[in-house]
Write a protein that holds these residues in place. Structure first.
Motif, short mmCIF file in Angstrom:
data_model
loop_
_atom_site.label_atom_id
_atom_site.label_comp_id
_atom_site.label_asym_id
_atom_site.label_seq_id
_atom_site.Cartn_x
_atom_site.Cartn_y
_atom_site.Cartn_z
N GLU A 382 -22.33 16.49 -11.22
CA GLU A 382 -23.27 15.73 -10.39
C GLU A 382 -23.61 14.42 -11.09
O GLU A 382 -24.00 14.42 -12.26
N VAL A 383 -23.43 13.32 -10.36
CA VAL A 383 -23.67 11.99 -10.95
C VAL A 383 -24.70 11.25 -10.11
O VAL A 383 -24.60 11.23 -8.88
N GLY A 398 -22.36 5.88 -13.18
CA GLY A 398 -23.60 6.66 -13.07
C GLY A 398 -23.62 7.65 -14.20
O GLY A 398 -22.74 7.64 -15.07
N ARG A 399 -24.65 8.49 -14.20
CA ARG A 399 -24.77 9.45 -15.30
C ARG A 399 -24.88 10.88 -14.79
O ARG A 399 -25.43 11.14 -13.72
N THR A 400 -24.35 11.79 -15.61
CA THR A 400 -24.52 13.21 -15.34
C THR A 400 -25.94 13.59 -15.78
O THR A 400 -26.61 12.82 -16.47
N ARG A 401 -26.36 14.80 -15.44
CA ARG A 401 -27.68 15.25 -15.91
C ARG A 401 -27.71 15.26 -17.43
O ARG A 401 -28.76 15.04 -18.04
N VAL A 406 -20.31 8.03 -16.37
CA VAL A 406 -19.10 8.33 -15.59
C VAL A 406 -18.73 7.12 -14.74
O VAL A 406 -19.58 6.56 -14.05
N HIS A 407 -17.45 6.71 -14.79
CA HIS A 407 -16.95 5.62 -13.95
C HIS A 407 -16.05 6.21 -12.86
O HIS A 407 -15.25 7.11 -13.15
N VAL A 421 -18.46 14.19 -8.79
CA VAL A 421 -17.28 13.48 -9.27
C VAL A 421 -16.41 14.47 -10.05
O VAL A 421 -16.92 15.20 -10.91
N THR A 422 -15.11 14.50 -9.73
CA THR A 422 -14.18 15.33 -10.52
C THR A 422 -13.70 14.50 -11.71
O THR A 422 -13.17 13.40 -11.53
#
Ligand code: SAM
Ligand code: SF4
Length: 438
Positions: A382-383, A398-401, A406-407, A421-422
């Motif tokens: 989850e991002v 964005g960022r994960t918890r 993550v790009h 996002v995979t």
């Protein structure tokens, strides 16, 4: 009609960046508009840091580069705010006579009055009094997704290397109602993530006579509708309780990312640093977090070359890094800060030794970060989408918890949304993936 244009040059930690939001808020309230162009600016403010000497030298270098500009444009107002302004209050004007004002950490709220004053009378102003309020200042938040909110100001810890308690004063907690009201306000403006700021968030409320504590504050905020994620910065390993771990585990929004600065893996050095915990306590804390929240990430701050740090002490730090396996670490070379206890300790470590130790530590930590990230390949994470990537505006980031960057490719209107996002590729500092379509 606009009063003019302003440019902010910000250095330091998230608290410094958040102070800059209050500076920008006041400038905009006074009718100034932002610019990135020095030549076009009517006001240039340096929001500064003095935690390490390198930051300090860079700031003075940048201010001195403005001398020619100021000569050609005498109406230009140049100011210094933040920790370096507080620390060097007596000498800033001697070092940089082209500066118009120096404003201490507690005096930010005086900015509009100072600008009004300078427009009438061009005498340099130094206002570094140790009283003042930072409550209810207009904010120009710069991050579109995450709202930074102070919960405490100052610090009582006096770690022996650190200048912060001297330039930010004793710890002062904000009233819980004021914090919650600011969070609600940020949520109403569309922010999805809250970052609660304090030098040691875990001692929040100790000065409020039992009216508040950090765990209760987190629980209250966790229930607010519209909030996707809660983060906090910074925790002190000495004050991080079991109750905190369970609160994170049982909460909806508090992220499974633990930033717990250890500073050194040697008990002897930790004692000299006045950190108030041992490596055994820290290892137990990490174990406890991982037992309750197995998929959490743990990051840290480390200092190499503290006075008297022997090869054995440094080896103990490397050993701890291998044992804990941090997701990431911010690593620093010890910088003696005048006025702190550590600056006067004998056996200061030579610069070449400090650099070698830093490089050795970074090599080990980079390998560990990559090894931790590689197994994420293939996982759907989850991002929270923050915006276009800084290095490549054609993709999103964005960022994960767990706070991993993550790009991935996707439409701009995803900014501010939670997506899956995979992960396809993993590196030391970043992950690259593909958006999961519904
Ligand atoms: N309050 C936070 C804490 O206790 O971890 C962090 C505040 S400090 C601004 C951020 C980091 O800077 C510290 O964790 C420490 O690693 C580093 N730092 C502080 N003083 C330093 C110094 N004199 N030399 C090198 N690094 C320093
Ligand atoms: Fe500095 Fe220690 Fe306070 Fe952090 S807890 S700001 S390192 S004195």
């Amino acid at each position: 009609m606009i009063a003019g244009k302003y440019l902010l040059k910000i250095s330091g930690c998230q608290m410094s960046f958040h102070d800059a939001e209050a500076i920008a808020g006041q400038l905009q309230h006074a009718g100034y508009a932002p610019t990135n162009n020095e030549l076009e600016a009517d006001v240039i403010i340096f929001q500064t840091c003095c935690v390490r000497e390198t930051a300090e030298r860079k700031i003075y270098g940048q201010i001195n580069q403005l001398q020619a500009l100021k000569r050609n444009k005498p109406d230009l107002i140049i100011g210094m705010t933040g920790c370096l302004a507080q620390k060097d209050q007596d000498k800033v004007l001697k070092l940089c006579p082209h500066i118009d004002f120096v404003l201490g950490t507690k005096r930010l709220g005086e900015l509009e009055a100072i600008l009004a004053n300078l427009s009438l009378n061009r005498h340099p102003i130094v206002d570094v009094a140790e009283e003042g309020t930072l409550e209810n200042l207009p904010q120009a938040r710069t991050d579109g997704v995450r709202a930074y909110i102070n919960i405490t100001y100052g610090c009582n810890n006096f770690c022996s290397y650190c200048i912060v308690p001297y330039v930010r004063g004793p710890e002062m907690s904000r009233e819980p109602n004021a914090v919650v009201a600011e969070v609600k306000d940020a949520l109403a403006s569309g922010y999805k993530e809250i970052m609660l700021l304090g030098q040691n968030v875990n001692t929040y409320g100790r000065d409020l006579g039992g009216r508040a504590d950090f765990v209760s504050l987190l629980k209250t905020i966790d229930n607010l509708p519209g909030l996707a994620r809660t983060r906090y910065m910074t925790s002190h390993p000495r004050d991080f309780t079991q109750d905190m771990i369970l609160t994170v585990k049982n909460s909806r929004t508090v992220c499974e990312h633990f930033h717990l600065p250890i500073q050194s893996g040697s008990n002897r050095i930790l004692k000299l640093m006045n950190r108030g915990y041992t490596r055994e306590h820290y290892l137990e804390l990490v174990d406890n977090i991982r037992t309750h929240i197995p998929h959490s990430s743990i990051t840290t701050d480390l200092i190499v070359g503290f006075p008297g740090e022997t090869e054995e002490d440094f080896a103990a730090t490397l050993d701890l890094v291998e044992k804990v396996r941090f997701d990431a670490a911010y690593t620093f070379i010890f910088s003696p800060r005048k006025g702190t206890k550590a600056a006067t300790l004998p056996e200061q470590i030579p610069s070449n030794v400090k650099k070698e130790r830093l490089s050795c530590l970074n090599t080990i930590q980079s390998r560990i970060s990559r090894d931790i990230n590689l197994p994420l390949i293939g996982q759907k994470l989850e991002v929270l989408v923050e915006g276009p990537s800084k290095n490549n505006p054609d993709i999103l980031s964005g960022r994960t918890r767990t706070n991993k960057l993550v790009h991935f490719s996707g439409p701009r209107d995803l900014v501010g949304h939670l997506v899956l996002v995979t992960i396809k590729r993993a590196f030391t500092w970043t992950l690259h993936g593909e958006l999961v379509s519904d």
